[in-house]
Design a protein around this motif. Structure first.
Motif, short mmCIF file in Angstrom:
data_model
loop_
_atom_site.label_atom_id
_atom_site.label_comp_id
_atom_site.label_asym_id
_atom_site.label_seq_id
_atom_site.Cartn_x
_atom_site.Cartn_y
_atom_site.Cartn_z
N GLN A 189 0.85 -1.24 -0.09
CA GLN A 189 -0.03 -0.09 -0.15
C GLN A 189 0.86 1.22 0.04
O GLN A 189 2.17 1.36 0.58
N LYS B 82 -4.79 5.96 6.08
CA LYS B 82 -4.56 5.92 4.37
C LYS B 82 -4.54 4.49 3.58
O LYS B 82 -4.40 4.76 2.62
N ARG B 83 -4.81 3.58 4.58
CA ARG B 83 -4.97 2.45 4.09
C ARG B 83 -6.26 1.85 3.63
O ARG B 83 -7.11 2.40 4.15
N ASP B 84 -6.25 0.68 2.89
CA ASP B 84 -7.66 0.29 2.68
C ASP B 84 -7.52 -1.18 3.46
O ASP B 84 -6.58 -1.82 3.71
N ARG C 173 -15.08 -4.38 2.11
CA ARG C 173 -13.83 -3.45 2.10
C ARG C 173 -14.30 -1.94 2.42
O ARG C 173 -15.32 -1.46 2.18
N ASN D 53 -12.12 1.75 4.04
CA ASN D 53 -10.88 2.82 4.04
C ASN D 53 -10.55 3.03 5.44
O ASN D 53 -11.16 2.51 6.31
N SER E 14 -5.01 -4.58 -0.22
CA SER E 14 -5.60 -3.93 1.27
C SER E 14 -5.00 -4.74 2.31
O SER E 14 -4.43 -5.89 2.04
#
Length: 241
Positions: free
Chosen positions: A46, A53-55, A81, A83, A137
């Motif tokens: 990522q 700031k990650r999924d 999913r 964020n 992710s």
């Protein structure tokens, strides 16, 4: 229930050859080889170490038992999913056809039917869909040491390339953030007043775990000043050891 040592012997001498016999035709297909290439070349990197700031792919499995090492199988995968700002982006629910017959008590617990499972795709197809859904992710599960371990054991059984995704154990997070609250899912849902859905349904459990994970991320940031994935993993690894 059969004692665990007898279950191990039964698997080694009776069930393992049956699994291999029934899986062997899949190993000759182009879909199998394409999946091997996909796993080998897949990237889970990522762009940022920052948690916001990650999924994330929050997921849950319904299985025929707790021990994939002795032949227990995945029946369904539910995933959400999201964020780092706790926005849910997408969801998936995939039934998977088992190799061996499913015990009646598992069908009753999961509310799954034999007909639906028999018409479902194989583990290879279901896992391919999950890989595509979760690409780029970080996996989250409650507890990850069960769900991620189970996935990796199934990958090994199907003779696929090693699968080592980045992951966060929300149960370990809860143990650290809320030491005086039971770290099981149901008490935590009650603690945060998260709307409870029907349990032992993979997508429902994934949705509730996603809501719980959002709450735990807030606690980590506001009360413990933990804002990066690397620091969180160091903390959780120390806690486990």
């Amino acid at each position: 229930m059969i004692p665990i040592d007898l279950q191990i012997l039964k698997y080694i001498f009776m069930e393992k050859p049956i699994y291999y016999f029934k899986m062997k035709p899949y190993f000759q297909t182009s879909e199998y080889h394409d999946l091997c290439m996909y796993i080998t070349n897949r990237s889970d990197t990522q762009n940022s170490d920052r948690l916001d700031k990650r999924d994330y792919t929050v997921f849950d499995l319904e299985t025929t038992g707790f021990l994939p090492e002795i032949g227990h199988e995945i029946l369904s995968i539910g995933a959400v999913r999201m964020n780092g700002n706790s926005e849910k982006l997408d969801e998936m629910h995939q039934l998977i056809k088992p190799i061996r017959p499913v015990p009646n008590h598992i069908l009753s617990l999961t509310n799954l039917s034999r007909d639906a499972l028999n018409q479902a795709p194989s583990f290879l197809e279901g896992f391919q869909r999950f890989l595509t859904f979760s690409e780029n992710s970080t996996l989250v599960a409650h507890p990850a040491h069960f769900d991620v371990r189970f996935l990796r054991a199934m990958v090994k059984r199907w003779k696929l390339p090693e699968y080592s995704p980045p992951c966060i154990d929300s149960q370990q997070m809860a143990k650290y953030a809320l030491p005086d609250v039971s770290h099981r899912l149901d008490p935590l849902l009650h603690y945060f007043n998260i709307h409870s859905l029907e349990r032992h349904h993979a997508l429902n459990d994934a949705n509730m775990t996603a809501d719980l994970f959002s709450e735990l991320l807030l606690i980590m940031k506001k009360e413990h000043n933990i804002t990066t994935y690397s620091v969180l993993q160091q903390l959780l690894n120390r806690q486990k050891s």
